[in-house]
Design an enzyme around this catalytic site. Structure first.
Site, PDB file in Angstrom:
ATOM      1  N   ARG A 102       0.821  -1.268   0.070  1.00  0.00           N
ATOM      2  CA  ARG A 102       0.149  -0.021  -0.028  1.00  0.00           C
ATOM      3  C   ARG A 102       0.761   1.329  -0.070  1.00  0.00           C
ATOM      4  O   ARG A 102       0.883   2.008  -1.031  1.00  0.00           O
ATOM      5  CB  ARG A 102      -1.049   0.138   1.463  1.00  0.00           C
ATOM      6  N   ASP A 103       1.728   1.791   1.167  1.00  0.00           N
ATOM      7  CA  ASP A 103       2.254   2.573   1.256  1.00  0.00           C
ATOM      8  C   ASP A 103       3.571   2.770  -0.054  1.00  0.00           C
ATOM      9  O   ASP A 103       3.867   3.893  -0.389  1.00  0.00           O
ATOM     10  CB  ASP A 103       2.791   2.931   2.643  1.00  0.00           C
ATOM     11  N   HIS A 141       6.959   4.223  12.080  1.00  0.00           N
ATOM     12  CA  HIS A 141       6.820   4.172  10.618  1.00  0.00           C
ATOM     13  C   HIS A 141       7.911   5.038  10.136  1.00  0.00           C
ATOM     14  O   HIS A 141       7.621   6.446   9.820  1.00  0.00           O
ATOM     15  CB  HIS A 141       5.353   4.528  10.276  1.00  0.00           C
ATOM     16  N   HIS A 159      10.482   6.887   7.588  1.00  0.00           N
ATOM     17  CA  HIS A 159      10.900   6.827   6.249  1.00  0.00           C
ATOM     18  C   HIS A 159      12.681   7.105   5.943  1.00  0.00           C
ATOM     19  O   HIS A 159      12.958   7.662   6.888  1.00  0.00           O
ATOM     20  CB  HIS A 159      10.375   8.019   5.468  1.00  0.00           C
ATOM     21  N   CYS A 196       9.540   9.380  -2.427  1.00  0.00           N
ATOM     22  CA  CYS A 196       9.144  10.638  -1.466  1.00  0.00           C
ATOM     23  C   CYS A 196       8.476  11.538  -2.418  1.00  0.00           C
ATOM     24  O   CYS A 196       9.259  12.062  -3.249  1.00  0.00           O
ATOM     25  CB  CYS A 196      10.240  10.957  -0.651  1.00  0.00           C
ATOM     26  N   ASN A 214      10.193   4.593   2.305  1.00  0.00           N
ATOM     27  CA  ASN A 214      10.243   3.622   3.516  1.00  0.00           C
ATOM     28  C   ASN A 214      11.207   2.881   3.692  1.00  0.00           C
ATOM     29  O   ASN A 214      12.185   2.764   2.871  1.00  0.00           O
ATOM     30  CB  ASN A 214       9.250   2.563   3.169  1.00  0.00           C
TER      31      ASN A 214
END
Lengths: 325, 340
Positions: A41-42, A233, A235, A266, A275
């Site tokens: 997803r992300d 979470h 990055h 990003c 990520n």
């Protein structure tokens, strides 16, 4: 150093040699960490190339076989906003749902929630932010208004016995506001937790954080919400993700989000990475003797698969080091 | 992230963000702007010395042979960033390391800025003498915590290598030339696998007692993780004071900054790095090598630790050498910043 001959096959050299080493206590590190895999997803959401539905399904199935216990499958958002997630219903219906694995999906509003449930979703996630400007630009309302929107979703989820995970963006910095105060993050976290989210994932959305700032933010948040209900979470836009994650573990956090192959760029820094790569995270946790349940080799295979499909190089250093064999 | 619109390249204050987070702007080189987002962790050193190994360890592992003029220009640029130690070259036989064949010209050609030190590698007495003749005022010797690595690398046992180094270090001390000691394979060996902390301690102690003022502990193949870093340092620090230790972490498996953070938490305050993360890994084809100086500085700045180094100037030097070597930078900070 002189020219080197090929040494031992470097395949997973770190793991093979260090699995048996007993790890003396690192003080307060958790014995076990739950990894929430957000690649499908992300990760994919931030990839330029649109991935066909069967490829998405295969990726998620491969990740399911990798021992991950939570895999974020898709997002029930309008395809007008996020074209990559247009096939959300087909993906959720098409994946194999392994017993013992959760497949949460993002739902931006009540409509998305209802569509998700109709498609078989058993867990959902909602997205807040610790920055007013970011919220305005992202979903065109204030933080307070976003809570009102979430309220409808959370109520409906509770009626349907569906657990809800909360995400908070910009916890260590915002591309519009710059610095974000730990107190603000604590306030938003407390609100989502009291509204019924079972877990809150604190996101360093643009990867600007460093370990001291991570510590300060978590110190403030942990005064309001128990560590067991928190996740980080991170990055890796500025290469800080693993160091920040280590700090979070030292603070008592035991849930970490990551993305296979470090998928996702990003949107705020063209060309930058996104990520934290699941492979690199697992490598560190295994080296620390922390149990994850994840089979690194299988995750490497899933990463290799999706990178080929996306025609891109992996963002995982572990994958880079081991794939040329 | 939620419904993020695609490619929001120019956010309202993205340039401001860069200034805040990268410490670009009017600050004096290395000084922290009081408005910066920094956060001191208790127990960390106040100042961290960065030893820049790009021109030697970095370039040595790059395939493209860099012309002498370019190396000199590169080192001169690094000298203007605030870095206080820049490893220049290696007085090793060009048969073994063709990249370092121009060691004498480079050593003689660089501008030696006051306040900056320019150590060079000297594998043996002959190399040492050449280095001194070329104007070197600081040298390094390279040992290993693994017998197999020592044998394959310099074709002798650890004990034999120590005897060679002893000659070099004694001569150096005689001439008042400081000597730094490196210990390779401190967290793992490509041939032997795991390396015991005791072995690392033994070799380090040997180098320290023969007169090396500082011992740089190298995770040569980047296999270490914070746990193995901690165990190794706990052992070494029983014999050698932390003030005489440095860590040299390779980022082959993405663990370098996490390992460095651990070392800082243990009291180490000297860290080796290479601008742009120059240098691959001879043991894992395609893998990355040294930790990038830019990414290290970013973390140290964020931790409120003084380094004396101007990140933006380091990024410019990195941009210069990457263009010269025709490769994309391995520094994430550089990747995120130059494309903004």
């Amino acid at each position: 150093m002189a020219a080197m001959k090929k040494a031992l096959p470097p395949r997973l050299v770190g793991l093979t040699f260090f699995r048996a080493v007993s790890t003396s206590s690192m003080g307060t590190l958790p014995k076990q960490v739950k990894i929430v895999e957000v690649g499908p997803r992300d990760g994919l959401q931030n990839e330029k190339n649109i991935v066909p539905t069967p490829v998405k399904i295969k990726l998620i199935d491969m990740l399911s076989e990798g021992g991950l216990s939570v895999i974020e499958a898709t997002s029930f958002v309008s395809p007008k906003w996020v074209p990559q997630m247009a096939d959300h219903t087909e993906v959720l219906k098409g994946i194999q749902k392994f017993p013992g694995i959760n497949y949460p999906v993002l739902v931006p509003n009540l409509k998305g929630f209802e569509t998700a449930v109709a498609a078989g979703a058993k867990e959902v996630a909602i997205f807040g932010a610790a920055s007013e400007l970011f919220t305005k630009k992202n979903i065109n309302c204030s933080i307070e208004e976003s809570f009102q929107r979430f309220d409808a979703t959370l109520k409906a989820a509770r009626s349907a016995n569906i657990p809800v995970r909360g995400y908070i963006s910009c916890v260590l910095g915002c591309p519009y506001e710059g610095k974000i105060s730990p107190a603000k993050v604590a306030e938003v976290t407390k609100k989502l937790y009291s509204m019924g989210c079972y877990e809150i994932s604190l996101g360093d959305t643009i990867g600007v954080g460093t370990p001291g700032i991570m510590k300060d933010m978590l110190s403030a948040v942990m005064q309001e919400v128990p560590p067991a209900a928190l996740a980080v979470h991170c990055h890796d836009t500025y290469g800080q993700a693993l160091a920040n994650t280590l700090m979070a573990l030292q603070m008592g956090v035991s849930v970490v989000d990551s993305s296979v192959a470090g998928l996702g760029g990003c949107p705020y820094a063209q060309g930058a990475s996104g990520n934290l790569a699941t492979e690199d995270l697992v490598y560190m946790l295994e080296g620390l003797g922390i149990h994850t349940g994840v089979n690194l080799q299988k995750v490497l295979e899933a990463g290799n698969f999706i990178c080929q499909a996306l025609n891109r190089k992996t963002g995982s250093k572990v994958a880079q080091a081991t794939c040329k064999l | 992230m939620g419904n993020v619109p695609s490619a929001v390249k120019h956010c309202l204050s993205y340039q401001q963000l860069l200034r805040e987070h990268l410490w670009i702007g009017d600050s004096v080189a290395g000084a922290l702007d009081p408005a910066q987002e920094t956060s001191q962790l208790p127990g960390l050193p106040e100042f961290v010395k960065i030893v820049e190994v790009g021109p030697r360890d970095g370039l040595q592992n790059e395939k493209v042979i860099v012309p002498t003029d370019t190396k000199i220009e590169f080192i001169n640029r690094l000298s203007q960033t605030g870095l206080s130690v820049i490893e220049v070259t290696s007085f090793v036989s060009s048969k073994w390391v063709p990249q370092m064949a121009d060691h004498t010209e480079v050593m003689k050609g660089i501008h030696q800025y006051p306040g900056v030190r320019y150590p060079v590698l000297t594998p043996n007495l002959q190399g040492f003498q050449r280095a001194v003749a070329a104007g070197a005022t600081e040298i390094s010797v390279f040992g290993a915590a693994s017998e197999s690595f020592s044998k394959k690398n310099i074709n002798c046992s650890i004990e034999e290598s120590m005897r060679k180094f002893e000659e070099v270090v004694k001569s150096a001390r005689h001439m008042n030339i400081p000597a730094r000691g490196y210990v390779s394979c401190a967290l793992g060996c490509p041939y032997e696998g795991s390396i015991t902390p005791q072995k690392v301690t033994e070799v380090s102690k040997r180098l320290y007692s023969m007169g090396c003022y500082e011992i740089s502990l190298g995770d040569t193949i980047g296999v270490g993780t914070p746990g193995s870093m901690k165990r190794m340092l706990e052992s070494v620090m029983k014999e050698i004071p932390p003030g005489a230790l440095a860590v040299h972490c390779h980022d082959t498996y993405g663990q370098a900054l996490a390992n460095i953070l651990t070392a800082l938490q243990m009291g180490i305050n000297v860290v080796d790095s290479a601008v742009s993360g120059l240098g691959g890994c001879p043991y894992a084809n395609g893998a990355s090598g040294n930790v990038a100086t830019e990414d290290l500085i970013y973390m140290l700045n964020g931790l409120g630790l003084n380094t004396g180094v101007n990140l933006y100037k380091v990024m410019e030097a990195g941009d210069f050498i990457c263009k010269a070597v025709n490769k994309t930078t391995n520094s994430k900070v550089a990747q995120a910043s130059f494309n903004a």
